[in-house]
Design a protein around this motif. Structure first.
Motif, PDB file in Angstrom:
ATOM      1  N   LEU A 276      -1.234  -0.052  -7.953  1.00 45.01           N
ATOM      2  CA  LEU A 276      -2.287   0.369  -7.023  1.00 45.01           C
ATOM      3  C   LEU A 276      -3.453  -0.604  -7.049  1.00 45.01           C
ATOM      4  O   LEU A 276      -3.986  -0.986  -5.993  1.00 45.01           O
TER       5      LEU A 276
ATOM      6  N   VAL B 134      -4.981  -2.172   0.656  1.00 48.77           N
ATOM      7  CA  VAL B 134      -5.490  -0.797   0.727  1.00 48.77           C
ATOM      8  C   VAL B 134      -6.826  -0.787   1.413  1.00 48.77           C
ATOM      9  O   VAL B 134      -7.654  -1.610   1.237  1.00 48.77           O
TER      10      VAL B 134
ATOM     11  N   ALA C 274       2.550   6.230  -7.094  1.00 49.05           N
ATOM     12  CA  ALA C 274       1.466   6.854  -7.854  1.00 49.05           C
ATOM     13  C   ALA C 274       1.426   8.357  -7.640  1.00 49.05           C
ATOM     14  O   ALA C 274       1.118   9.125  -8.558  1.00 49.05           O
ATOM     15  N   SER C 275       1.766   8.801  -6.444  1.00 49.09           N
ATOM     16  CA  SER C 275       1.775  10.233  -6.151  1.00 49.09           C
ATOM     17  C   SER C 275       2.932  10.946  -6.825  1.00 49.09           C
ATOM     18  O   SER C 275       2.821  12.119  -7.195  1.00 49.09           O
TER      19      SER C 275
ATOM     20  N   LYS D 110       0.822  -1.213   0.000  1.00 48.22           N
ATOM     21  CA  LYS D 110       0.000   0.000   0.000  1.00 48.22           C
ATOM     22  C   LYS D 110       0.855   1.261   0.000  1.00 48.22           C
ATOM     23  O   LYS D 110       0.694   2.133  -0.859  1.00 48.22           O
TER      24      LYS D 110
ATOM     25  N   ILE E 174       1.131   3.833  -3.235  1.00 47.48           N
ATOM     26  CA  ILE E 174       0.612   5.204  -3.123  1.00 47.48           C
ATOM     27  C   ILE E 174       1.727   6.214  -3.364  1.00 47.48           C
ATOM     28  O   ILE E 174       1.544   7.200  -4.081  1.00 47.48           O
TER      29      ILE E 174
END
Length: 177
Positions: free
Chosen positions: A168, A177, A134-135, A127, A131
């Protein structure tokens, strides 16, 4: 072509020979992505060189840059500029082909380990890692300069977004998640 251009072309020829020898075997499979990127950059520069040489030949002056009453010289300059224009067009096509190859290799998850046990597919990020990755991608894309937003930039960006989105979704599917 003395001095700068002549020396630079000699260094390029030597570097190309070194690269031809070095790519017989890559130290790490993932090196192919970096090699493609550098090769694509070099090819774009070669296209520019071809266009500049064609323009230089067109701008030469009979009696100043080559023999005035030597018909073969005039014909040679005209032939060189026309063939350099053709080579530049072909180089542009090669740029597009290399760009597609570069985009293709950008999504490959290479096995870089030396031992047989290292050849298993790495675990999907959890997770926090999914994240964070992806950010980071959108901000990395946002920080790109206008003139760097080429076709390869968009292909690479799409591939990067695809990878982090897949990670994700896998994290969600695995219940992380």
């Amino acid at each position: 072509m003395t001095g700068g251009a002549r020396d630079a072309s000699a260094r390029l020829a030597a570097a190309a020979k070194d690269l031809a020898r070095a790519t017989r075997r890559l130290d790490q499979p993932s090196d192919s992505y970096a090699v493609f990127g550098d090769l694509l950059d070099a090819q774009r520069s070669l296209e520019q060189v071809l266009r500049q040489l064609a323009e230089w030949h067109r701008s030469t002056v009979k009696g100043v840059h080559y023999a005035d009453h030597h018909e073969e010289s005039t014909l040679g300059v005209m032939t060189a500029s026309e063939e350099l224009d053709l080579a530049a067009q072909q180089a542009e096509g090669l740029n597009e082909t290399l760009s597609r190859a570069y985009g293709g290799t950008s999504v490959v998850r290479w096995f870089d380990g030396d031992e047989e046990g290292d050849r298993e597919r790495p675990a999907a990020p959890g997770k926090a890692e999914a994240i964070a990755a992806a950010s980071a991608v959108p901000s990395d894309l946002d920080n790109t300069g206008l003139y760097d937003m080429t076709e390869i930039f968009y292909q690479h960006g799409f591939n990067e977004l695809s990878i982090v989105l897949r990670d994700l979704l896998n994290a969600v599917e695995d219940g992380d998640v």
